[in-house]
Design a protein around this motif. Sequence first.
Motif, short mmCIF file in Angstrom:
data_model
loop_
_atom_site.label_atom_id
_atom_site.label_comp_id
_atom_site.label_asym_id
_atom_site.label_seq_id
_atom_site.Cartn_x
_atom_site.Cartn_y
_atom_site.Cartn_z
N ARG B 52 -1.89 0.90 -4.41
CA ARG B 52 -1.82 1.09 -5.86
C ARG B 52 -0.73 0.21 -6.47
O ARG B 52 -0.85 -0.30 -7.58
N TYR B 53 0.36 0.08 -5.73
CA TYR B 53 1.56 -0.59 -6.24
C TYR B 53 1.37 -2.11 -6.32
O TYR B 53 1.79 -2.77 -7.26
N LEU B 54 0.70 -2.66 -5.27
CA LEU B 54 0.62 -4.12 -5.16
C LEU B 54 -0.80 -4.67 -5.34
O LEU B 54 -0.98 -5.87 -5.45
N ARG B 55 -1.81 -3.81 -5.32
CA ARG B 55 -3.22 -4.21 -5.34
C ARG B 55 -3.66 -4.89 -4.03
O ARG B 55 -4.75 -5.47 -3.98
N SER B 56 -2.86 -4.82 -2.99
CA SER B 56 -3.31 -5.40 -1.71
C SER B 56 -4.52 -4.60 -1.23
O SER B 56 -4.53 -3.38 -1.27
N GLY B 57 -5.55 -5.30 -0.79
CA GLY B 57 -6.76 -4.62 -0.32
C GLY B 57 -7.67 -4.17 -1.45
O GLY B 57 -8.62 -3.44 -1.22
N MET B 58 -7.37 -4.58 -2.69
CA MET B 58 -8.19 -4.16 -3.83
C MET B 58 -9.08 -5.29 -4.33
O MET B 58 -9.73 -5.18 -5.36
N GLY B 59 -9.10 -6.42 -3.61
CA GLY B 59 -9.86 -7.58 -4.08
C GLY B 59 -11.26 -7.62 -3.52
O GLY B 59 -11.82 -6.61 -3.09
N LEU B 60 -11.79 -8.82 -3.49
CA LEU B 60 -13.19 -9.03 -3.13
C LEU B 60 -13.56 -8.43 -1.77
O LEU B 60 -14.61 -7.83 -1.62
N CYS B 61 -12.70 -8.60 -0.78
CA CYS B 61 -13.09 -8.13 0.57
C CYS B 61 -12.72 -6.68 0.80
O CYS B 61 -13.03 -6.11 1.84
N GLN B 62 -12.09 -6.06 -0.19
CA GLN B 62 -11.73 -4.63 -0.11
C GLN B 62 -10.92 -4.28 1.15
O GLN B 62 -11.13 -3.26 1.78
N GLY B 63 -10.01 -5.17 1.49
CA GLY B 63 -9.09 -4.86 2.59
C GLY B 63 -9.66 -5.11 3.98
O GLY B 63 -9.01 -4.82 4.98
N GLN B 64 -10.89 -5.64 4.04
CA GLN B 64 -11.51 -5.88 5.35
C GLN B 64 -10.63 -6.77 6.22
O GLN B 64 -10.53 -6.59 7.42
N THR B 65 -9.99 -7.77 5.61
CA THR B 65 -9.16 -8.70 6.36
C THR B 65 -7.74 -8.19 6.51
O THR B 65 -7.15 -8.26 7.58
N CYS B 66 -7.15 -7.65 5.42
CA CYS B 66 -5.71 -7.43 5.43
C CYS B 66 -5.27 -6.02 5.77
O CYS B 66 -4.10 -5.79 6.04
N GLN B 67 -6.18 -5.04 5.79
CA GLN B 67 -5.67 -3.67 5.91
C GLN B 67 -4.89 -3.44 7.22
O GLN B 67 -3.87 -2.75 7.22
N ILE B 68 -5.36 -4.06 8.29
CA ILE B 68 -4.66 -3.90 9.57
C ILE B 68 -3.31 -4.63 9.51
O ILE B 68 -2.30 -4.17 10.04
N LEU B 69 -3.30 -5.79 8.83
CA LEU B 69 -2.07 -6.57 8.72
C LEU B 69 -1.04 -5.81 7.89
O LEU B 69 0.13 -5.71 8.27
#
Lengths: 528, 110
Positions: B52-69
């Motif tokens: 919510r704070y940074l919008r990380s994982g809120m884009g096109l891929c919906q966190g598919q790439t970055c959520q683990i990172l």
Amino acid sequence: MTRYDLIIVGAGPAGLSAAIEAAKQGLKVIVFDENAKPGGQLFKQIHKFFGSKEHKAKIRGFKIGEELLKEANDFGVEVVLNAIVIGLYLDKEVTVNINDEIRHYKGDAVIVATGASENMVTFDGWTLPGVIGAGAAQTMMNLHSVRPGNKVLMLGSGNVGLVVSFQLLQAGCEVVALVDAAPKVGGYGVHAAKVARCGVSFYLSHTIIKAEGEECVKGVTIGEVDSRWRLVPGTEKHFEVDTICLAVGLSPMSQLLKMAGCEMKNTPAGYVPKCDETGETNIPGLFAAGDVSGIEEASSAMIEGRIAGLAAAENLGFLDKEELSEKIYELKKALLSLREGMFAPGNRGKAIEKTEEGIDLSINLLKKGYVGETEIERFPGVTRKKGVHPVIECTQNIPCNPCQDVCPKKCIKIGDKITSLPTLDETKECSGCGMCVAACSGQAIFLMNEEFEPGFAAITLPYEFLPLPSKGDKGMALDRSGKEICEAEIIDVKTKQVFDHTHLLTMKVPVNMAGKSRFFVVRRQENE
Amino acid sequence: MSNVNNRFKKDLDKFITEFDDDLIICRCEEVTKGEIRRAVHDGMYTLTEIRRYLRSGMGLCQGQTCQILVKGIVAKELGISPMDLEPVISRSPTRPIEMKVLGNEGKEAL
């Protein structure tokens, strides 16, 4: 809203297997898949699978995919492609994006078989074009016939990294290095050995420091890491590459299950739903099968799918409890046998030093990707004998036994325990038919004849590259590390339908090189 | 989650800049490693809060790439195992979709 007995999300190995079993019991089944083609990862798997007959061993992945599709069709399963499931709600309502419209479906039972997605790692330059997942490389090569690059560095020595490296070589790419931060090769030794003998260098305890290039990848720098994953200064190595492939693990795509309210858990195999032995979650009638319930192989995904399909049938009253347990008894046994051996899920992270037979493992295999010359002789498949006989360089306990089944002379013995190392029955006479060479999914069997001609030995090896050398071709024999060691001449090339695209090359080498020669390259200088 | 709460027993170490803080972690929303680390020090201890704070994982891929990172970075910052961090809440649509499609209910049977 349309209602089905069973809705399956994902038409990969688990989803299709589940659909087949459920449809056999009379359920009305629909399968949704977001891709244009069914089969999940199966159609990218051009290698022969491990396991035993009931696991479809020695059949190539894409053929298994074709078989599953045909079976699903025969039993009246409806497979809808380009159908993107976007939601899974209370009372098993599924929303699907089909042709830019949202469709609502209701399933009396739902099986989620959505598979997994590739993990990434970060390093300086990891967002440059040219840094791709190993799965992406496989999709480009094996589905679309596009070579992902010319010079490739592979990060990750698990089975995915090893198998895709070999496929890159088959596609004509140069694999300049296979890198892993772990101190030991993670995947099957036989997969590593077939990559190493093509001349690929392994860099264990190494990691990527930087991908170089402005617009796209032009090079890469790797460096050694110590036991606490810290970079050792002064160990940097640079390679010119245009592609960096990442094979650093998979994560279950379990979002739909979490959305549906399943109880979830964090495990070393990913964030997965809590399931019983049939794959049923805490929500009755909602199942998970395949990688989405924990990362494993396609072989186990197919069995999990079959079990979940039958359990869904029982859940809806198409089978009674006794019939179910009877039907899944054999399947559970087959699943357990796949989970045995030194690569079993239960052995993850354990340091194993000896085989089940008590033989010291090859250290060289774990560090460099090939078994050392002094190590190979201690394994039971490697013997010396007069005349033609198989040399089986199978040195780890993995669940696989096609070599035992295909030998018409019963020379090769594994026994009931599918993970045992193959041994040779000295009382039986090898006919030199080469069935074992072609059947070995790990390409670890060679035929040896040290008395071919005075001073010369004949070695038959599995060969899956193009162009195929022909009889009379001269070239060099390579040792297990891929180093050219002596001149060699092709004296026979066998291609048979039953070998399923594994060609058998027989090369003549000086007899003192017989123990070392394991691969062949045509000598190119003459033509150039 | 229990281990996350244990964090409150001792203060987080002071935020110290790291050499690779400007590494992009969430490619879709261009969120860097430094921003994620900073967010933890700002009091965002759960992955849902970070999102919510940074919008990380809120884009096109919906966190598919970055959520683990992201999970790995947050866990390291909190000094806990990534296994102790609950992944973000899952909501429909699980795949990127245009609003006009999301609002387009298919009426006729296929």
